[in-house]
Design an enzyme around this catalytic site. Structure first.
Site, PDB file in Angstrom:
ATOM      1  N   ALA A   1     -80.390 -66.926  -6.076  1.00  9.79           N
ATOM      2  CA  ALA A   1     -79.404 -67.242  -7.547  1.00  9.79           C
ATOM      3  C   ALA A   1     -77.986 -67.457  -7.048  1.00  9.79           C
ATOM      4  O   ALA A   1     -77.516 -66.542  -6.059  1.00  9.79           O
ATOM      5  CB  ALA A   1     -80.018 -66.727  -8.599  1.00  9.79           C
TER       6      ALA A   1
ATOM      7  N   SER B   1     -74.503 -63.853  -5.873  1.00 13.17           N
ATOM      8  CA  SER B   1     -75.705 -63.937  -5.597  1.00 13.17           C
ATOM      9  C   SER B   1     -76.703 -62.645  -5.713  1.00 13.17           C
ATOM     10  O   SER B   1     -76.431 -62.112  -5.450  1.00 13.17           O
ATOM     11  CB  SER B   1     -75.413 -64.347  -4.064  1.00 13.17           C
ATOM     12  OG  SER B   1     -76.719 -65.463  -4.042  1.00 13.17           O
ATOM     13  N   ASP B   2     -77.636 -63.205  -5.567  1.00 12.85           N
ATOM     14  CA  ASP B   2     -78.629 -62.416  -5.930  1.00 12.85           C
ATOM     15  C   ASP B   2     -80.107 -63.261  -5.046  1.00 12.85           C
ATOM     16  O   ASP B   2     -80.332 -64.358  -5.737  1.00 12.85           O
ATOM     17  CB  ASP B   2     -79.400 -62.020  -7.149  1.00 12.85           C
ATOM     18  CG  ASP B   2     -79.831 -60.594  -6.533  1.00 12.85           C
ATOM     19  OD1 ASP B   2     -79.397 -59.396  -6.821  1.00 12.85           O
ATOM     20  OD2 ASP B   2     -81.343 -60.990  -7.627  1.00 12.85           O
ATOM     21  N   GLN B   3     -80.886 -62.371  -5.384  1.00 16.67           N
ATOM     22  CA  GLN B   3     -82.330 -62.743  -4.062  1.00 16.67           C
ATOM     23  C   GLN B   3     -83.521 -62.259  -4.496  1.00 16.67           C
ATOM     24  O   GLN B   3     -83.447 -60.664  -4.334  1.00 16.67           O
ATOM     25  CB  GLN B   3     -81.793 -62.327  -2.684  1.00 16.67           C
ATOM     26  CG  GLN B   3     -83.294 -63.792  -2.119  1.00 16.67           C
ATOM     27  CD  GLN B   3     -82.855 -63.732  -0.581  1.00 16.67           C
ATOM     28  OE1 GLN B   3     -83.297 -62.263   0.579  1.00 16.67           O
ATOM     29  NE2 GLN B   3     -82.571 -64.603   0.610  1.00 16.67           N
TER      30      GLN B   3
END
Length: 204
Positions: A111, A74-76
C-alpha cells in the site's frame, strides 16, 4: 500548488533502507522520518485493508509533526490462503514460513499513501492505492532454506525473503504491474501520485 519538487518539502515516512534507496532513484531531495505506530492488524481486517490503513497512518503521523509537507507512507502485508504472513522475528519462525510457502504463490499487498499537507493538516489531499504482487516460491528442501536464512537473516521481512538480496534465489516467479512494489515502494504508482500533486519531473 507547487509545480516542481524544489517548492515542496518531501518526506519519506519509513525506517526501510530499501525504500530510501528506491526513492533516491527519482533524484528529488527528500528527508526520512520514522513513524512510530502500532502495526498490528485489527481483528477481522483484510490484508489489503491492513496495508492501506497503516500506509496512511504512517504518512499522517509524520505530516502532523511537520506541516506543509508531502509525506510518503507505505506498508506491505504478505498473504497465503488469505492469512497474513508477518515478520518472522526469529530463525525458527522464518523457516516455518518458507516451508509453508515453498512451491506456492504468495500475494504481497504493498500500500502507498501520498499525504499532501500543503493545503493544511485539516484538509490534506490524500492519494492511496494498493499494488498486488504475486510471488511463486521455488520448492526447495529444508536444508537449502535453512542455509539461505542463516546467510541473509531476513527476520524483519514479511515472508522471510528479500528479493533485493539473496531471496531472489528462492523465488521462481514475480508477477506485478509495478516492479519495485515487492521491495516496498512502488515507483510507477508513486510517480503518478507525485505528478497528480503537481510535482514536475522534467523541466524543458
Amino acid at each position: 500548488m507547487p509545480s516542481s519538487s524544489q517548492q515542496a518539502r518531501l518526506i519519506l515516512g519509513s525506517s526501510s533502507i530499501y525504500r530510501k534507496e528506491l526513492l533516491a532513484r527519482l533524484g528529488f531531495p527528500f528527508e526520512v522520518m520514522v513513524p512510530n505506530i502500532d502495526e498490528t492488524a485489527m481483528p477481522g481486517e483484510s490484508p489489503e485493508a491492513t496495508a492501506l490503513r497503516l500506509a496512511q497512518q504512517k504518512a499522517a503521523v509524520i505530516a502532523a509533526k511537520v506541516p506543509n509537507t508531502i509525506v510518503i507512507g507505505s506498508d506491505q502485508v504478505a498473504t497465503l490462503d488469505g492469512e497474513q504472513i508477518g515478520k518472522p522475528g526469529t530463525h525458527e519462525n522464518a523457516l516455518r514460513q518458507l516451508q509453508k510457502m515453498r512451491g506456492r504463490k504468495v500475494t504481497f499487498h504493498t500500500a502507498l499513501c501520498l499525504f499532501d499537507g500543503r493545503t493544511g493538516i485539516a484538509s490534506p489531499q490524500i492519494q492511496l492505492e494498493n499494488i498486488q504482487t504475486f510471488v511463486t516460491f521455488r520448492h526447495l528442501p529444508d536444508a537449502e532454506l535453512d542455509a539461505y536464512l542463516r546467510i541473509e537473516q531476513p527476520y524483519d521481512c514479511a515472508g522471510s525473503a528479500k528479493n533485493e538480496g539473496l531471496g531472489i534465489t528462492i523465488i521462481e516467479k514475480i508477477e506485478s504491474s509495478d516492479p519495485t512494489a515487492l521491495t516496498g515502494l512502488p515507483l510507477i504508482t508513486l510517480t503518478s501520485m507525485l505528478r497528480q500533486a503537481g510535482i514536475a519531473f522534467f523541466h524543458p
